[in-house]
Design an enzyme around this catalytic site. Structure first.
Site, PDB file in Angstrom:
ATOM      1  N   LYS A   1       0.847  -1.196   0.000  1.00  6.44           N
ATOM      2  CA  LYS A   1       0.000   0.000   0.000  1.00  6.44           C
ATOM      3  C   LYS A   1       0.881   1.244   0.000  1.00  6.44           C
ATOM      4  CE  LYS A   1      -3.940  -2.171   2.265  1.00  6.44           C
ATOM      5  NZ  LYS A   1      -4.565  -2.548   3.532  1.00  6.44           N
TER       6      LYS A   1
ATOM      7  N   GLN B   1      -5.150  -1.817   9.721  1.00  7.88           N
ATOM      8  CA  GLN B   1      -4.961  -3.093   9.020  1.00  7.88           C
ATOM      9  C   GLN B   1      -5.561  -4.232   9.845  1.00  7.88           C
ATOM     10  OE1 GLN B   1      -3.529  -3.470   5.875  1.00  7.88           O
ATOM     11  NE2 GLN B   1      -4.166  -5.608   6.053  1.00  7.88           N
TER      12      GLN B   1
ATOM     13  N   ASP C   1     -11.350   2.748   4.230  1.00  9.61           N
ATOM     14  CA  ASP C   1     -11.646   1.319   4.054  1.00  9.61           C
ATOM     15  C   ASP C   1     -13.154   1.069   3.926  1.00  9.61           C
ATOM     16  OD1 ASP C   1      -9.714  -0.567   3.681  1.00  9.61           O
ATOM     17  OD2 ASP C   1      -9.288  -0.889   5.811  1.00  9.61           O
TER      18      ASP C   1
END
Ligand code: NDP
Length: 291
Positions: free
Chosen positions: A50, A94, A117
């Site tokens: 990422k 994460q 997200d």
């Protein structure tokens, strides 16, 4: 012969579009902070990838690494700090988190306007109601783009989604159900308690497999002309490879390919889209927060 839907190429296109849009802002760049808790090797790889993609697109990325045994309240304080930091536009925690930390509490602590997200309940609700002001989780958003950019409309089609997770199955079905140009499908959800799964999968004009079971969908379970989106990313032991394993989808590519009109490969299909759509969401957050 089936069209192979090239996720690498489409993801590159989207990353380039994001990079081009960011250039127009001159010295002001979107900034994403990724919080990584613990030492899960797969998570480290994802976060590194990422960060690399961010750098290439002109998104400033920071990674905050926290110890595996960190207390939940410390993590929540960190999120609060980032929520209040006007130089940060996107926040991502994460997953998975260690067992002693409650994932829902953590995801709900992220400011919805920075939740790139798309896991905050407000953004989930917006996906359900068709409110486009929120953030769509990257993987389902990527699937919509794969279908659209490879020329496959979902209008009036029967989409069968196998899998009902909050990050893939549920949102992709909801998106394709929406009354809009990228939706208007008739959607059926299947899961591990579905009886006679093949009776449903054989009806699919578009079959989305998000199961996590290597090569479970076989040629006899689909009809001729089906469009297959294979989300599965499974490691399968393979002693013929240097690494000792290979990546397999949830679809048995060999038996399904001859019947399919189009199919996403694994790897190189849905996988590359996820980071591209994360960048797109970060750009969106930046625009919303700096407008
Ligand atoms: P989950 O494990 O959260 O969900 C799997 C779903 O599949 C569940 O709804 C489960 O049903 C259903 N399922 C399991 N076994 C069967 C079965 N035998 N028959 C029918 N349905 C079944 O997985 P995710 O949604 O997170 O991920 C799915 C796959 O996609 C994984 O391989 C994952 O690695 C991959 N993935 C890839 C991404 C990418 O490429 N960027 C991103 C995210 C995921 P039930 O609800 O009843 O348990």
């Amino acid at each position: 012969m089936a069209q192979i839907i090239d996720g690498k190429k489409i993801a590159k296109e989207i990353r380039e579009e994001v990079a081009e849009a960011i250039l127009k802002f001159k010295d002001n760049n979107p900034a994403l902070t990724v919080i990584l808790v613990g030492d899960d090797p797969a998570s480290h790889v994802y976060v590194r990838n990422k960060a690399r993609a961010c750098e290439k697109a002109g998104v400033i990325s920071h990674t905050i690494q926290l110890d595996e045994d960190i207390e939940q309240c410390v993590l929540l304080e960190k999120i609060e700090e980032l929520n209040n930091d006007t130089s940060i536009h996107g926040i991502l925690v994460q997953l998975p988190l260690p067992d002693h930390i409650d994932e829902t509490t953590v995801l709900e602590a992220i400011l919805p306007e920075k939740d790139v997200d798309g896991f905050h309940p407000i953004n989930v609700g917006k996906v359900v109601t068709g409110d486009t002001s929120g953030f769509i989780p990257a993987t389902p958003a990527g699937i919509i783009q794969l279908l659209h950019r490879s020329g496959h409309s979902s209008q009036g089609k029967h989409v069968v989604v196998v899998g009902r997770s909050n990050i893939v199955g549920k949102p992709i079905g909801m998106l394709l159900l929406q009354k809009n140009q990228l939706g208007n499908a008739t959607v059926t959800y299947c899961h591990s308690r579905t009886h006679n799964l093949a009776d449903f999968t054989r009806q699919a004009d578009i079959l989305i497999a998000a199961i996590g079971r290597p090569e479970m969908i076989t040629g006899d379970m689909v009809k001729d002309g089906v469009i297959i989106i294979d989300v599965g990313t499974n490691r399968v032991i393979d002693e013929n490879t240097v690494k000792g394993y290979r990546l397999a989808g949830d679809v048995d590519y060999v038996s399904v390919f001859p019947k399919a009109k189009a199919i996403t490969p694994v790897p190189g299909g849905v996988g590359p889209m996820t980071i591209a759509m994360l960048l797109k969401n970060t750009l969106k957050a930046f625009k919303l927060l700096t407008a």
